[in-house]
Design a protein around this motif. Structure first.
Motif, short mmCIF file in Angstrom:
data_model
loop_
_atom_site.label_atom_id
_atom_site.label_comp_id
_atom_site.label_asym_id
_atom_site.label_seq_id
_atom_site.Cartn_x
_atom_site.Cartn_y
_atom_site.Cartn_z
N CYS A 259 -38.96 -58.33 -40.24
CA CYS A 259 -38.95 -58.61 -38.61
C CYS A 259 -38.33 -58.78 -37.25
O CYS A 259 -37.08 -60.28 -37.95
N PRO A 260 -38.15 -58.90 -36.28
CA PRO A 260 -37.83 -58.90 -35.66
C PRO A 260 -37.51 -60.07 -34.56
O PRO A 260 -38.48 -60.39 -34.61
N GLN A 261 -36.33 -59.87 -33.87
CA GLN A 261 -36.04 -61.82 -33.37
C GLN A 261 -35.84 -61.42 -31.45
O GLN A 261 -34.87 -60.17 -31.58
N VAL A 262 -36.35 -62.05 -30.87
CA VAL A 262 -36.51 -61.53 -29.55
C VAL A 262 -34.74 -62.81 -29.25
O VAL A 262 -34.95 -64.45 -28.98
N THR A 263 -33.97 -62.13 -28.79
CA THR A 263 -32.52 -62.89 -28.71
C THR A 263 -31.79 -62.01 -27.19
O THR A 263 -33.31 -62.16 -26.25
N ALA A 264 -31.42 -63.46 -26.54
CA ALA A 264 -30.76 -63.47 -25.24
C ALA A 264 -30.73 -61.53 -25.18
O ALA A 264 -30.41 -60.86 -23.83
N ALA A 265 -29.56 -60.75 -26.67
CA ALA A 265 -29.60 -60.02 -25.55
C ALA A 265 -30.57 -59.07 -25.52
O ALA A 265 -30.08 -58.26 -24.20
N LEU A 266 -31.47 -58.99 -26.28
CA LEU A 266 -32.83 -58.11 -26.00
C LEU A 266 -33.43 -58.05 -24.61
O LEU A 266 -34.00 -57.63 -23.64
N ARG A 267 -33.31 -59.79 -24.17
CA ARG A 267 -34.09 -60.46 -22.92
C ARG A 267 -32.89 -59.30 -21.34
O ARG A 267 -33.47 -59.30 -21.05
N ASP A 268 -30.97 -59.38 -21.92
CA ASP A 268 -30.32 -58.77 -20.87
C ASP A 268 -30.68 -57.64 -20.42
O ASP A 268 -31.24 -56.95 -18.97
N LEU A 269 -31.65 -57.45 -21.67
CA LEU A 269 -31.76 -55.39 -21.57
C LEU A 269 -32.86 -54.60 -20.82
O LEU A 269 -33.15 -53.77 -20.34
N ILE A 270 -34.02 -55.88 -20.84
CA ILE A 270 -34.59 -55.67 -20.47
C ILE A 270 -35.41 -55.67 -18.89
O ILE A 270 -35.19 -55.76 -17.73
N VAL A 271 -34.10 -57.21 -18.63
CA VAL A 271 -33.64 -57.54 -17.13
C VAL A 271 -33.12 -57.13 -16.77
O VAL A 271 -33.22 -56.15 -15.45
N ALA A 272 -32.28 -55.89 -16.91
CA ALA A 272 -30.93 -55.31 -16.18
C ALA A 272 -32.48 -53.98 -15.74
O ALA A 272 -31.89 -53.40 -14.99
N ASP A 273 -33.19 -53.16 -16.84
CA ASP A 273 -33.94 -52.18 -16.41
C ASP A 273 -35.14 -52.09 -15.26
O ASP A 273 -35.19 -51.55 -14.75
N LEU A 274 -35.25 -54.07 -14.92
CA LEU A 274 -36.30 -54.43 -14.56
C LEU A 274 -36.24 -54.29 -13.00
O LEU A 274 -36.49 -54.24 -11.92
N ARG A 275 -34.64 -54.74 -12.75
CA ARG A 275 -33.82 -54.81 -11.99
C ARG A 275 -34.34 -53.67 -11.01
O ARG A 275 -34.21 -52.46 -10.87
N PRO A 276 -35.16 -53.67 -9.37
CA PRO A 276 -35.19 -52.85 -8.72
C PRO A 276 -34.00 -51.33 -8.10
O PRO A 276 -32.61 -51.92 -8.26
#
Ligand code: NAP
Length: 276
Positions: A259-276
């Motif tokens: 069971c994985p965790q939703v961490t700040a590191a995961l969020r940062d990874l996706i936020v960086a990918d969402l940047r135009p």
């Protein structure tokens, strides 16, 4: 090596491989999670062919959620209520099991953002009555929200979504929104309005009580005009990325056994990918 997938059409835009790839690396699991472009006409054969294919299961996204619901061998009670499946698990018995994790994903993100007492904030007003709204209305009702009102451009769809939670949810005319907001503890935008390339969501947040929270499930952009307006009013604002991250947790746990965790590191990874 355990294999999983996300199937959609188109599928190139999906961030799910980044999410699951992050967790596979974090947990040192020898596995893979791949994008598969499946045109609608091929989806029934794709799902039927899963047992024996080497896949432990996968996610399904637009436009296959209803087809997966119709074709899965078994369904969780939640998937049955929502009428759509986003997570498939190939069982040891060779059957394909369907679940909908959008509802618990949305609620888990509210838990993380607002604390677990959010269902006691009061009535919820939901904007939109598409597939995501169906999952969210079922999720809010499961969590004990006392009253849910659903407003939508096409009123008949609001009626259909409200019918998923009898006695708790009711349709709401769009013109009656200001009065409904006066008594709301939670406002959720599930329309595609405010998304990049879509028209803006024109709504006045002034009637909301000071203790209300505003959630938007649109995550491109991450900070929608709706969330910016909520922050200007001093209201709690919850963005749409968390739902995407949290809905992925049950599938990963079922396929890869951790069971994985939703961490700040995961969020940062996706936020960086969402940047135009
Ligand atoms: P959907 O089934 O196509 O529903 C779209 C909804 O938006 C309907 O209620 C539709 O109203 C409304 N809408 C679209 N254009 C409109 C307009 N010009 N004016 C007023 N209403 C309009 O889509 P969905 O799957 O529910 O997804 C909705 C949004 O949520 C999308 O932006 C999607 O990317 C996002 N989403 C996010 C997550 C997440 O994990 N954060 C998960 C799922 C979806 P009508 O019924 O009148 O057409």
């Amino acid at each position: 090596m355990i294999k999983a997938f996300v199937a959609g059409h188109p599928i190139a835009h999906s961030r799910s491989p980044l999410i699951h790839g992050h967790w596979l690396a974090e947990h040192g699991i020898s596995g893979s999670y791949e994008r598969i472009d499946v045109p609608p006409a091929d989806f029934p054969a794709f799902l039927r062919g899963l047992p024996g294919s080497g896949f432990a299961g996968g996610n399904v996204t637009i436009p296959h959620k209803e087809a997966a619901f119709a074709l899965a061998d078994t369904l969780t009670e939640r998937a049955q209520r929502i009428g759509a499946v986003n997570t498939l698990v190939v069982g040891g018995d060779g059957r394909v099991h369907g679940d909908n994790t959008d509802a618990p994903g949305f609620c888990a993100h509210l838990d993380q953002s607002l604390g677990t007492a959010w269902p006691q904030r009061g009535e919820a007003v939901i904007l939109g009555a598409g597939g995501a709204a169906r999952a969210i209305v079922v999720g809010l009702a499961e969590r004990g929200v006392s009253r849910i009102r659903v407003a939508n451009r096409t009123p008949a769809r609001a009626e259909a979504v409200a019918a998923l939670a009898p006695g708790i949810a009711q349709p709401l005319a769009w013109d009656d929104l200001p009065a409904a907001l006066e008594g709301a503890g939670l406002l959720v935008n599930t329309t595609s309005l405010g998304m990049k390339g879509q028209p803006p969501l024109a709504i006045d947040l002034a009637p909301l009580p000071d203790g209300a929270a505003v959630a938007d499930i649109v995550y491109t952009p991450l900070e929608t005009d709706l969330l910016a307006a909520a922050r200007r009013r001093g209201l709690a604002a919850v963005d749409g990325l968390g739902m995407l991250l949290h809905q992925a947790v049950p599938g990963f746990a079922a396929w890869f056994g951790t069971c994985p965790q939703v961490t700040a590191a995961l969020r940062d990874l996706i936020v960086a990918d969402l940047r135009p």
